[in-house]
Design an enzyme around this catalytic site. Sequence first.
Site, mmCIF file in Angstrom:
data_model
loop_
_atom_site.group_PDB
_atom_site.id
_atom_site.type_symbol
_atom_site.label_atom_id
_atom_site.label_comp_id
_atom_site.label_asym_id
_atom_site.label_seq_id
_atom_site.Cartn_x
_atom_site.Cartn_y
_atom_site.Cartn_z
ATOM 1 N N TYR A 1 -5.207 8.136 -5.907
ATOM 2 C CA TYR A 1 -4.326 7.148 -5.402
ATOM 3 C C TYR A 1 -4.888 6.548 -3.994
ATOM 4 C CZ TYR A 1 0.457 5.583 -4.025
ATOM 5 O OH TYR A 1 1.436 4.952 -3.865
ATOM 6 N N LYS B 1 -5.367 2.652 -2.485
ATOM 7 C CA LYS B 1 -4.379 2.264 -1.494
ATOM 8 C C LYS B 1 -5.081 1.707 -0.181
ATOM 9 C CE LYS B 1 -0.587 1.896 -4.025
ATOM 10 N NZ LYS B 1 0.111 0.641 -4.147
ATOM 11 N N SER C 1 0.850 -1.262 -0.092
ATOM 12 C CA SER C 1 0.022 0.094 0.095
ATOM 13 C C SER C 1 0.803 1.272 -0.054
ATOM 14 C CB SER C 1 -0.995 0.008 1.131
ATOM 15 O OG SER C 1 -1.781 0.968 1.356
HETATM 16 N N1 LIG Z 1 8.094 5.041 -4.519
HETATM 17 C C1 LIG Z 1 7.293 5.642 -3.662
HETATM 18 O O1 LIG Z 1 7.436 6.820 -3.389
HETATM 19 C C2 LIG Z 1 6.140 4.793 -3.081
HETATM 20 C C3 LIG Z 1 5.542 3.692 -3.638
HETATM 21 N N2 LIG Z 1 4.461 2.835 -3.604
HETATM 22 C C4 LIG Z 1 4.050 1.655 -4.003
HETATM 23 O O2 LIG Z 1 4.954 0.615 -4.237
HETATM 24 C C5 LIG Z 1 4.819 0.331 -5.374
HETATM 25 C C6 LIG Z 1 6.133 0.332 -6.052
HETATM 26 O O3 LIG Z 1 6.551 1.397 -6.608
HETATM 27 P P1 LIG Z 1 7.785 2.085 -7.464
HETATM 28 O O4 LIG Z 1 8.819 1.024 -7.078
HETATM 29 O O5 LIG Z 1 7.892 3.449 -6.778
HETATM 30 O O6 LIG Z 1 7.123 1.677 -8.841
HETATM 31 P P2 LIG Z 1 8.028 1.799 -10.134
HETATM 32 O O7 LIG Z 1 7.071 2.669 -11.002
HETATM 33 O O8 LIG Z 1 9.531 2.150 -10.024
HETATM 34 O O9 LIG Z 1 7.724 0.305 -10.614
HETATM 35 C C7 LIG Z 1 6.649 -0.172 -10.721
HETATM 36 C C8 LIG Z 1 6.561 -1.649 -11.418
HETATM 37 O O10 LIG Z 1 5.466 -2.361 -11.411
HETATM 38 C C9 LIG Z 1 5.149 -2.932 -12.858
HETATM 39 N N3 LIG Z 1 3.872 -2.547 -13.315
HETATM 40 C C10 LIG Z 1 3.301 -1.355 -13.239
HETATM 41 N N4 LIG Z 1 1.789 -1.613 -14.052
HETATM 42 C C11 LIG Z 1 1.718 -2.887 -14.094
HETATM 43 C C12 LIG Z 1 0.862 -3.855 -14.456
HETATM 44 N N5 LIG Z 1 -0.351 -3.144 -14.891
HETATM 45 N N6 LIG Z 1 1.012 -5.110 -14.605
HETATM 46 C C13 LIG Z 1 2.236 -5.462 -14.315
HETATM 47 N N7 LIG Z 1 3.313 -4.809 -13.856
HETATM 48 C C14 LIG Z 1 3.074 -3.333 -13.572
HETATM 49 C C15 LIG Z 1 6.274 -2.048 -13.618
HETATM 50 O O11 LIG Z 1 6.685 -2.812 -14.709
HETATM 51 P P3 LIG Z 1 6.149 -2.538 -16.229
HETATM 52 O O12 LIG Z 1 5.741 -0.943 -16.330
HETATM 53 O O13 LIG Z 1 7.037 -2.825 -17.181
HETATM 54 O O14 LIG Z 1 4.705 -3.141 -16.217
HETATM 55 C C16 LIG Z 1 7.563 -1.939 -12.445
HETATM 56 O O15 LIG Z 1 7.992 -3.230 -12.345
HETATM 57 C C17 LIG Z 1 3.564 0.624 -6.148
HETATM 58 O O16 LIG Z 1 2.626 -0.059 -5.783
HETATM 59 C C18 LIG Z 1 3.764 2.175 -5.436
HETATM 60 O O17 LIG Z 1 2.213 2.689 -5.339
HETATM 61 C C19 LIG Z 1 4.204 3.249 -2.078
HETATM 62 C C20 LIG Z 1 4.512 4.244 -1.447
HETATM 63 C C21 LIG Z 1 5.738 4.854 -1.845
HETATM 64 C C1 LIG Z 2 1.160 10.835 14.346
HETATM 65 C C2 LIG Z 2 0.969 10.895 12.915
HETATM 66 C C3 LIG Z 2 2.288 11.326 11.890
HETATM 67 C C4 LIG Z 2 1.977 11.427 10.534
HETATM 68 C C5 LIG Z 2 2.902 11.853 9.684
HETATM 69 C C6 LIG Z 2 2.375 11.997 8.312
HETATM 70 C C7 LIG Z 2 3.122 12.212 7.344
HETATM 71 C C8 LIG Z 2 2.606 12.167 5.757
HETATM 72 C C9 LIG Z 2 3.550 12.329 4.718
HETATM 73 C C10 LIG Z 2 2.796 11.644 3.602
HETATM 74 C C11 LIG Z 2 3.527 11.457 2.286
HETATM 75 C C12 LIG Z 2 2.900 10.794 1.160
HETATM 76 C C13 LIG Z 2 3.480 9.189 0.967
HETATM 77 C C14 LIG Z 2 2.939 8.930 -0.355
HETATM 78 C C15 LIG Z 2 3.892 7.987 -1.016
HETATM 79 C C16 LIG Z 2 3.411 7.428 -2.200
HETATM 80 O O1 LIG Z 2 2.828 6.475 -2.272
HETATM 81 C C17 LIG Z 2 4.067 7.980 -3.443
HETATM 82 N N1 LIG Z 2 5.123 8.552 -3.350
HETATM 83 C C18 LIG Z 2 3.973 6.882 -4.513
HETATM 84 O O2 LIG Z 2 4.872 7.259 -5.586
#
Ligand SMILES: NC(=O)C1=CN([C@@H]2O[C@H](COP(=O)(O)OP(=O)(O)OC[C@H]3O[C@@H](n4cnc5c(N)ncnc54)[C@H](OP(=O)(O)O)[C@@H]3O)[C@@H](O)[C@H]2O)C=CC1
Ligand SMILES: CCCCCCCCCCCCCCCC(=O)[C@@H](N)CO
Length: 308
Positions: free
Chosen positions: A162, A166, A148
Amino acid sequence: MGEMIVNQIVTQVTGGSSGIGKCIAIECYKQGAFITLVARNEDKLLQAKKEIEKHSINDKQVVLCISVDVSQDYSQVENVIKQAQEKLGPVDMLVNCAGMSLSGKFEDLEVSTFERLMSINYLGSVYPSRAVIATMKERRMGRVVFVSSQAGQLGLFGYTAYSSSKFALRGLAEALQMEVKPYNVYVTVAYPPDTDTPGFAKENQTKPLETRLISETTSVCKPEQVAKQIVKDAVQGNFNSSIGSDGYMLSSLTCGMAPVTSIMEGLQQVVTMGLFRMIALFYLGSFDSIVRRCMMQKAKLETVDKTA
Ligand SMILES: NC(=O)C1=CN([C@@H]2O[C@H](COP(=O)(O)OP(=O)(O)OC[C@H]3O[C@@H](n4cnc5c(N)ncnc54)[C@H](OP(=O)(O)O)[C@@H]3O)[C@@H](O)[C@H]2O)C=CC1
Ligand SMILES: CCCCCCCCCCCCCCCC(=O)[C@@H](N)CO
């Protein structure tokens, strides 16, 4: 609840060709796991495979690549997972990490964006999980991880599409955990903060100023660190996986009716709840004031434009 030993287990990582997913695959591979990477783009898959293989600890280890869109057609997802299972054996640990983020004000986001994020982030986790769960229950072992986000624990400016996709994973995970616990299958939901990945860089290209300023309250994590924590929590069978002090506070504060893994965890939640709510009120106040300041700034610019 027994800890899982990662050596020789079959780990399937959706989104395993980039960012957090790729780091999770590397972390498991370093501990001796067999890996299946699931993503769409074949070049990226092959490149990730090569990178992961550098970390092998024995010569039996394999990295298999599956190119499929996890969010489109259930029978297609089921078929490719079956094919992979014929080669490597049943999946012991499934990590649902495929996903993406698009931000913008509610009225600026296309309706199709809501559909797309729900498909990729929610249904894209339902389909692979649905395809492996029966076998896990039969074998009386398994781990299912949902990735998530902190934005799956609280709603923030710009994340109407988004956050909801999640949040959905939390409901899925809680309900599923109650069903599969007697079969010795454990579910983990991970709530990472902003993490330095290709997906994050892409997200930042269209992020509203408000979302950026609010997010800057917390620091950006390294994907290796996030991956390490997720694998550790999944192996231990922890329902919750979070990073850092904000992550800890958010998880305690939003524990609701989530299952606990230990009495200690439950007691900590009971004791800290009031204090963390107090801290949260200050955060919420500062987020609201960021939003108000941005609005006033825009209004000022518009009057300057008109008078010019
Ligand atoms: N980076 C961040 O700040 C945060 C990320 N997340 C979550 O973590 C996960 C990974 O994020 P992140 O590493 O940044 O993402 P990236 O964009 O770097 O990687 C995403 C991956 O998912 C694959 N993908 C995307 N869509 C599909 C699909 N429809 N079917 C199959 N594969 C798919 C992509 O490959 P391809 O495109 O080739 O399919 C790739 O391997 C996500 O769910 C994101 O929401 C959560 C919190 C913070
Ligand atoms: C006691 C409570 C303390 C609360 C602190 C809260 C701080 C919140 C900041 C939130 C940042 C949002 C992250 C989203 C990341 C993400 O999923 C994307 N970057 C995906 O690409």
